[in-house]
Design an enzyme around this catalytic site. Structure first.
Site, mmCIF file in Angstrom:
data_model
loop_
_atom_site.group_PDB
_atom_site.id
_atom_site.type_symbol
_atom_site.label_atom_id
_atom_site.label_comp_id
_atom_site.label_asym_id
_atom_site.label_seq_id
_atom_site.Cartn_x
_atom_site.Cartn_y
_atom_site.Cartn_z
ATOM 1 N N LYS A 111 -45.649 -63.967 -3.067
ATOM 2 C CA LYS A 111 -44.778 -62.796 -2.802
ATOM 3 C C LYS A 111 -43.427 -62.828 -3.248
ATOM 4 C CE LYS A 111 -48.357 -61.268 0.723
ATOM 5 N NZ LYS A 111 -48.601 -61.296 2.056
ATOM 6 N N GLN A 163 -46.104 -62.116 7.655
ATOM 7 C CA GLN A 163 -47.291 -62.637 7.345
ATOM 8 C C GLN A 163 -48.361 -62.896 8.464
ATOM 9 O OE1 GLN A 163 -48.184 -63.370 4.204
ATOM 10 N NE2 GLN A 163 -50.070 -63.624 4.768
ATOM 11 N N ASP A 210 -45.039 -53.278 4.178
ATOM 12 C CA ASP A 210 -46.343 -53.690 4.109
ATOM 13 C C ASP A 210 -47.220 -52.777 4.940
ATOM 14 O OD1 ASP A 210 -48.156 -55.448 3.203
ATOM 15 O OD2 ASP A 210 -47.990 -56.671 5.225
#
Ligand code: NAP
Length: 293
Positions: free
Chosen positions: A59, A103, A126
Protein backbone atom coordinates in the site's frame (compact mmCIF):
# COMPACT_ATOMS: atom_id res chain seq x y z
CA UNK A 1 -11.37 -32.36 -35.54
CA UNK A 2 -9.80 -30.70 -32.54
CA UNK A 3 -12.39 -29.64 -29.98
CA UNK A 4 -12.19 -25.96 -29.10
CA UNK A 5 -12.35 -24.92 -25.47
CA UNK A 6 -13.46 -21.41 -24.66
CA UNK A 7 -12.11 -19.86 -21.49
CA UNK A 8 -14.12 -17.46 -19.38
CA UNK A 9 -13.33 -13.78 -19.67
CA UNK A 10 -10.49 -12.78 -17.35
CA UNK A 11 -11.47 -9.87 -15.09
CA UNK A 12 -8.01 -8.38 -15.09
CA UNK A 13 -7.58 -6.42 -11.88
CA UNK A 14 -3.87 -5.77 -12.43
CA UNK A 15 -4.45 -3.87 -15.66
CA UNK A 16 -7.41 -1.89 -14.32
CA UNK A 17 -5.46 -1.02 -11.15
CA UNK A 18 -2.64 0.39 -13.31
CA UNK A 19 -5.18 2.45 -15.27
CA UNK A 20 -6.62 3.82 -12.02
CA UNK A 21 -3.16 4.72 -10.76
CA UNK A 22 -2.35 6.51 -14.03
CA UNK A 23 -5.49 8.61 -13.64
CA UNK A 24 -4.59 9.46 -10.05
CA UNK A 25 -1.12 10.88 -10.84
CA UNK A 26 -2.35 14.22 -12.31
CA UNK A 27 -4.96 14.53 -9.54
CA UNK A 28 -2.25 14.18 -6.89
CA UNK A 29 -0.09 16.77 -8.73
CA UNK A 30 -3.00 19.22 -8.75
CA UNK A 31 -3.58 18.61 -5.05
CA UNK A 32 0.07 19.40 -4.30
CA UNK A 33 -0.10 22.61 -6.35
CA UNK A 34 -3.30 23.76 -4.67
CA UNK A 35 -2.44 22.89 -1.09
CA UNK A 36 1.36 22.99 -1.14
CA UNK A 37 1.26 19.66 0.66
CA UNK A 38 1.60 16.03 -0.33
CA UNK A 39 -1.43 13.87 0.52
CA UNK A 40 -0.67 11.20 3.10
CA UNK A 41 -2.17 7.78 3.76
CA UNK A 42 -1.34 6.62 7.29
CA UNK A 43 -1.05 2.86 7.76
CA UNK A 44 -1.08 1.26 11.18
CA UNK A 45 0.42 -2.19 11.57
CA UNK A 46 0.16 -3.90 14.94
CA UNK A 47 2.52 -6.81 15.55
CA UNK A 48 4.81 -8.59 13.14
CA UNK A 49 2.55 -10.78 11.00
CA UNK A 50 4.56 -11.14 7.76
CA UNK A 51 1.51 -11.14 5.42
CA UNK A 52 0.13 -7.99 7.03
CA UNK A 53 3.57 -6.37 6.80
CA UNK A 54 3.65 -7.21 3.07
CA UNK A 55 0.17 -5.72 2.51
CA UNK A 56 1.14 -2.52 4.31
CA UNK A 57 4.36 -2.27 2.28
CA UNK A 58 2.41 -2.77 -0.97
CA UNK A 59 0.00 0.00 0.00
CA UNK A 60 2.93 2.32 0.80
CA UNK A 61 4.53 1.54 -2.56
CA UNK A 62 1.27 2.32 -4.37
CA UNK A 63 1.17 5.72 -2.62
CA UNK A 64 4.65 6.47 -3.97
CA UNK A 65 3.69 5.44 -7.50
CA UNK A 66 0.95 8.09 -7.66
CA UNK A 67 3.05 10.77 -5.92
CA UNK A 68 1.52 10.49 -2.44
CA UNK A 69 3.27 9.73 0.81
CA UNK A 70 2.53 7.06 3.36
CA UNK A 71 3.11 7.44 7.06
CA UNK A 72 3.79 4.02 8.49
CA UNK A 73 2.96 3.49 12.14
CA UNK A 74 4.29 0.24 13.64
CA UNK A 75 3.03 -0.83 17.04
CA UNK A 76 4.16 -3.83 19.10
CA UNK A 77 2.18 -7.09 19.29
CA UNK A 78 1.43 -6.66 23.02
CA UNK A 79 -0.11 -3.20 22.70
CA UNK A 80 -3.43 -2.43 24.47
CA UNK A 81 -6.64 -1.17 22.89
CA UNK A 82 -6.18 2.16 24.70
CA UNK A 83 -2.73 2.68 23.22
CA UNK A 84 -3.99 1.88 19.72
CA UNK A 85 -6.94 4.25 20.18
CA UNK A 86 -4.48 6.98 21.18
CA UNK A 87 -2.45 6.37 18.00
CA UNK A 88 -5.62 6.67 15.91
CA UNK A 89 -6.59 9.89 17.73
CA UNK A 90 -3.21 11.39 16.82
CA UNK A 91 -3.72 10.58 13.14
CA UNK A 92 -7.30 11.86 13.23
CA UNK A 93 -5.99 15.19 14.53
CA UNK A 94 -3.13 15.44 12.01
CA UNK A 95 -4.23 17.76 9.16
CA UNK A 96 -1.57 16.32 6.86
CA UNK A 97 -3.08 12.82 7.05
CA UNK A 98 -6.01 12.35 4.66
CA UNK A 99 -6.59 8.63 5.01
CA UNK A 100 -6.09 6.08 7.80
CA UNK A 101 -5.74 2.35 7.32
CA UNK A 102 -5.66 0.01 10.30
CA UNK A 103 -4.36 -3.30 8.95
CA UNK A 104 -6.67 -6.20 9.78
CA UNK A 105 -6.34 -8.47 11.73
CA UNK A 106 -5.03 -6.95 14.96
CA UNK A 107 -3.81 -9.11 17.89
CA UNK A 108 -6.54 -10.84 19.88
CA UNK A 109 -6.33 -8.69 23.02
CA UNK A 110 -7.37 -5.63 21.01
CA UNK A 111 -10.96 -4.56 20.54
CA UNK A 112 -10.75 -4.23 16.77
CA UNK A 113 -14.29 -2.89 16.31
CA UNK A 114 -13.69 -0.07 18.81
CA UNK A 115 -10.45 0.83 17.06
CA UNK A 116 -11.96 0.78 13.58
CA UNK A 117 -14.78 3.00 14.78
CA UNK A 118 -12.34 5.51 16.25
CA UNK A 119 -11.14 6.40 12.74
CA UNK A 120 -12.64 9.75 11.73
CA UNK A 121 -15.22 8.94 9.10
CA UNK A 122 -13.83 11.48 6.62
CA UNK A 123 -10.46 9.66 6.85
CA UNK A 124 -12.02 6.17 6.72
CA UNK A 125 -10.71 5.45 3.22
CA UNK A 126 -10.76 1.69 3.87
CA UNK A 127 -14.48 1.83 4.74
CA UNK A 128 -14.20 0.00 8.07
CA UNK A 129 -16.31 2.14 10.40
CA UNK A 130 -19.86 1.21 11.38
CA UNK A 131 -20.98 4.64 10.18
CA UNK A 132 -19.23 4.23 6.83
CA UNK A 133 -20.75 0.76 6.38
CA UNK A 134 -24.21 1.99 7.31
CA UNK A 135 -24.02 4.91 4.93
CA UNK A 136 -22.76 2.70 2.11
CA UNK A 137 -25.54 0.19 2.77
CA UNK A 138 -28.11 3.00 2.63
CA UNK A 139 -26.64 4.26 -0.65
CA UNK A 140 -25.39 7.44 1.01
CA UNK A 141 -21.93 8.93 0.29
CA UNK A 142 -19.19 6.92 2.02
CA UNK A 143 -15.96 5.19 1.13
CA UNK A 144 -16.98 1.60 0.70
CA UNK A 145 -14.72 -1.05 2.19
CA UNK A 146 -11.75 -1.17 -0.21
CA UNK A 147 -11.84 -4.83 -1.30
CA UNK A 148 -15.56 -5.02 -2.11
CA UNK A 149 -15.54 -1.53 -3.64
CA UNK A 150 -12.63 -2.69 -5.82
CA UNK A 151 -14.60 -5.79 -6.87
CA UNK A 152 -17.59 -3.65 -7.86
CA UNK A 153 -15.34 -1.37 -9.86
CA UNK A 154 -13.87 -4.36 -11.68
CA UNK A 155 -17.35 -5.74 -12.49
CA UNK A 156 -18.45 -2.32 -13.79
CA UNK A 157 -15.32 -1.99 -15.94
CA UNK A 158 -16.13 -5.26 -17.69
CA UNK A 159 -19.83 -4.34 -17.91
CA UNK A 160 -20.88 -7.44 -16.02
CA UNK A 161 -24.67 -7.40 -15.69
CA UNK A 162 -25.67 -7.50 -12.01
CA UNK A 163 -29.30 -6.36 -11.97
CA UNK A 164 -31.71 -9.24 -11.44
CA UNK A 165 -28.89 -11.79 -11.10
CA UNK A 166 -28.61 -14.18 -8.20
CA UNK A 167 -25.37 -13.51 -6.33
CA UNK A 168 -24.12 -15.93 -3.70
CA UNK A 169 -21.52 -14.48 -1.34
CA UNK A 170 -19.59 -17.05 0.68
CA UNK A 171 -18.35 -15.25 3.82
CA UNK A 172 -19.82 -12.51 6.00
CA UNK A 173 -16.82 -10.68 7.42
CA UNK A 174 -17.21 -6.97 8.17
CA UNK A 175 -14.52 -6.00 5.63
CA UNK A 176 -15.55 -8.25 2.78
CA UNK A 177 -18.57 -10.58 2.85
CA UNK A 178 -21.11 -8.20 4.39
CA UNK A 179 -20.16 -5.08 2.43
CA UNK A 180 -19.94 -6.88 -0.94
CA UNK A 181 -23.39 -8.36 -0.26
CA UNK A 182 -24.76 -4.84 0.36
CA UNK A 183 -23.06 -3.44 -2.72
CA UNK A 184 -24.46 -6.21 -4.92
CA UNK A 185 -27.88 -5.66 -3.38
CA UNK A 186 -27.62 -1.93 -4.12
CA UNK A 187 -26.79 -2.90 -7.70
CA UNK A 188 -30.11 -4.81 -7.77
CA UNK A 189 -28.78 -8.36 -7.49
CA UNK A 190 -30.73 -10.89 -5.45
CA UNK A 191 -28.21 -11.79 -2.78
CA UNK A 192 -27.68 -14.91 -0.68
CA UNK A 193 -25.05 -14.67 2.06
CA UNK A 194 -23.46 -17.94 3.20
CA UNK A 195 -21.25 -18.57 6.23
CA UNK A 196 -19.86 -21.36 8.38
CA UNK A 197 -23.31 -22.38 9.67
CA UNK A 198 -24.93 -22.48 6.22
CA UNK A 199 -26.43 -25.83 5.28
CA UNK A 200 -26.37 -27.13 1.72
CA UNK A 201 -23.64 -24.73 0.58
CA UNK A 202 -22.79 -26.59 -2.64
CA UNK A 203 -26.41 -26.55 -3.73
CA UNK A 204 -26.73 -22.87 -2.84
CA UNK A 205 -23.66 -22.04 -4.96
CA UNK A 206 -24.88 -24.16 -7.87
CA UNK A 207 -27.82 -21.75 -8.30
CA UNK A 208 -25.64 -18.62 -8.43
CA UNK A 209 -25.19 -16.40 -11.47
CA UNK A 210 -22.45 -14.58 -9.55
CA UNK A 211 -20.31 -16.32 -6.92
CA UNK A 212 -18.10 -14.36 -4.55
CA UNK A 213 -15.55 -16.44 -2.64
CA UNK A 214 -14.65 -14.66 0.61
CA UNK A 215 -14.06 -17.65 2.90
CA UNK A 216 -10.37 -17.51 3.64
CA UNK A 217 -9.79 -21.22 2.92
CA UNK A 218 -7.65 -22.31 -0.02
CA UNK A 219 -9.73 -23.62 -2.94
CA UNK A 220 -12.60 -24.34 -0.58
CA UNK A 221 -15.28 -23.66 -3.23
CA UNK A 222 -15.14 -26.62 -5.57
CA UNK A 223 -15.37 -26.14 -9.32
CA UNK A 224 -18.16 -28.72 -9.59
CA UNK A 225 -20.41 -26.57 -7.35
CA UNK A 226 -20.36 -23.69 -9.84
CA UNK A 227 -22.83 -23.61 -12.70
CA UNK A 228 -21.84 -23.10 -16.31
CA UNK A 229 -21.81 -19.48 -17.40
CA UNK A 230 -21.46 -18.07 -13.87
CA UNK A 231 -19.35 -15.01 -12.99
CA UNK A 232 -16.77 -15.99 -10.40
CA UNK A 233 -15.09 -13.51 -8.08
CA UNK A 234 -12.35 -14.98 -5.94
CA UNK A 235 -11.28 -12.65 -3.14
CA UNK A 236 -9.07 -15.21 -1.42
CA UNK A 237 -5.32 -15.23 -1.54
CA UNK A 238 -3.19 -17.99 -0.06
CA UNK A 239 0.38 -19.25 -0.18
CA UNK A 240 1.06 -20.93 -3.51
CA UNK A 241 -0.97 -18.27 -5.32
CA UNK A 242 -4.39 -19.90 -4.96
CA UNK A 243 -7.64 -18.34 -3.90
CA UNK A 244 -10.81 -19.52 -2.18
CA UNK A 245 -12.20 -21.06 -5.39
CA UNK A 246 -10.89 -24.05 -7.32
CA UNK A 247 -10.33 -21.79 -10.32
CA UNK A 248 -8.55 -24.29 -12.57
CA UNK A 249 -11.76 -26.33 -12.65
CA UNK A 250 -13.99 -23.46 -13.78
CA UNK A 251 -12.01 -21.32 -16.23
CA UNK A 252 -13.46 -23.22 -19.19
CA UNK A 253 -17.06 -23.22 -18.05
CA UNK A 254 -17.61 -19.84 -16.38
CA UNK A 255 -18.52 -16.64 -18.24
CA UNK A 256 -15.87 -14.60 -16.42
CA UNK A 257 -13.57 -14.89 -13.42
CA UNK A 258 -11.04 -12.95 -11.40
CA UNK A 259 -7.61 -14.61 -11.57
CA UNK A 260 -5.50 -15.22 -8.48
CA UNK A 261 -3.20 -13.38 -8.31
CA UNK A 262 -4.03 -10.35 -10.46
CA UNK A 263 -7.77 -10.06 -9.85
CA UNK A 264 -9.18 -8.70 -6.61
CA UNK A 265 -5.86 -7.98 -4.80
CA UNK A 266 -4.60 -5.11 -7.01
CA UNK A 267 -8.11 -3.60 -7.08
CA UNK A 268 -8.13 -3.38 -3.27
CA UNK A 269 -4.97 -1.30 -3.24
CA UNK A 270 -5.98 0.90 -6.17
CA UNK A 271 -9.36 1.61 -4.54
CA UNK A 272 -7.75 2.48 -1.23
CA UNK A 273 -5.39 4.93 -2.92
CA UNK A 274 -8.21 6.41 -5.03
CA UNK A 275 -10.30 6.91 -1.87
CA UNK A 276 -7.38 8.69 -0.20
CA UNK A 277 -6.98 11.05 -3.15
CA UNK A 278 -10.71 11.76 -3.00
CA UNK A 279 -10.46 12.41 0.75
CA UNK A 280 -7.61 14.86 0.11
CA UNK A 281 -9.66 16.64 -2.55
CA UNK A 282 -12.63 16.87 -0.21
CA UNK A 283 -10.45 18.27 2.57
CA UNK A 284 -9.77 21.29 0.35
CA UNK A 285 -13.48 22.05 0.00
CA UNK A 286 -14.57 23.69 3.26
CA UNK A 287 -18.28 23.43 2.50
CA UNK A 288 -18.15 19.72 1.88
CA UNK A 289 -15.98 19.17 4.89
CA UNK A 290 -18.80 20.28 7.13
CA UNK A 291 -21.44 18.25 5.32
CA UNK A 292 -19.47 15.07 4.68
CA UNK A 293 -20.24 12.35 5.36
P1 NAP B 1 -12.71 -13.93 7.61
O1 NAP B 1 -12.88 -12.71 8.42
O2 NAP B 1 -11.94 -15.07 8.16
O3 NAP B 1 -14.17 -14.44 7.21
C1 NAP B 1 -14.36 -15.68 6.58
C2 NAP B 1 -15.81 -15.92 6.37
O4 NAP B 1 -15.95 -17.21 5.78
C3 NAP B 1 -16.63 -15.93 7.67
O5 NAP B 1 -17.79 -15.18 7.50
C4 NAP B 1 -16.94 -17.41 7.89
O6 NAP B 1 -18.22 -17.65 8.46
C5 NAP B 1 -16.96 -17.93 6.48
N1 NAP B 1 -16.68 -19.37 6.47
C6 NAP B 1 -15.70 -20.02 7.15
N2 NAP B 1 -15.81 -21.34 6.95
C7 NAP B 1 -16.89 -21.52 6.14
C8 NAP B 1 -17.53 -22.66 5.62
N3 NAP B 1 -17.09 -23.89 5.88
N4 NAP B 1 -18.61 -22.49 4.85
C9 NAP B 1 -19.08 -21.26 4.57
N5 NAP B 1 -18.51 -20.12 5.06
C10 NAP B 1 -17.43 -20.28 5.84
O7 NAP B 1 -12.04 -13.60 6.21
P2 NAP B 1 -12.00 -12.24 5.35
O8 NAP B 1 -11.18 -11.24 6.03
O9 NAP B 1 -13.38 -11.89 4.91
O10 NAP B 1 -11.20 -12.77 4.08
C11 NAP B 1 -11.68 -13.78 3.24
C12 NAP B 1 -10.64 -14.07 2.17
O11 NAP B 1 -10.42 -12.91 1.40
C13 NAP B 1 -9.28 -14.47 2.72
O12 NAP B 1 -8.71 -15.43 1.85
C14 NAP B 1 -8.48 -13.21 2.66
O13 NAP B 1 -7.09 -13.43 2.49
C15 NAP B 1 -9.05 -12.57 1.42
N6 NAP B 1 -8.93 -11.11 1.40
C16 NAP B 1 -8.33 -10.58 0.32
C17 NAP B 1 -8.20 -9.23 0.24
C18 NAP B 1 -7.54 -8.67 -0.97
O14 NAP B 1 -7.23 -7.51 -0.99
N7 NAP B 1 -7.34 -9.46 -1.98
C19 NAP B 1 -8.65 -8.39 1.24
C20 NAP B 1 -9.31 -8.96 2.33
C21 NAP B 1 -9.43 -10.33 2.40
P3 NAP B 1 -18.59 -17.25 10.00
O15 NAP B 1 -18.90 -15.79 9.94
O16 NAP B 1 -19.77 -18.08 10.30
O17 NAP B 1 -17.38 -17.57 10.82
Amino acid sequence: MKEETVSGLVLDGSTLAKEIERELIPRVSRLKERSGRTPILATILVGDDPSSATYVRMKGNACKRVGMESKRVYLPQQITTERLLAAIDELNADPDVQGILLQHPVPRQIDERRCFDRIAVEKDVDGVTVLGFGRMAMNEPAYGSATPAGIMRLLRRYEIAIEGKHAVVVGRSPILGKPIAMMLLNANATVTICHSKTQGLAEMISRADIVVGAVGKPQFIEGSWIKEGAIVVDAGFHPGGVGDVELAAIVDKCAAYTPVPGGVGPMTIATLIANTVEAAERSLKPKERTTYP
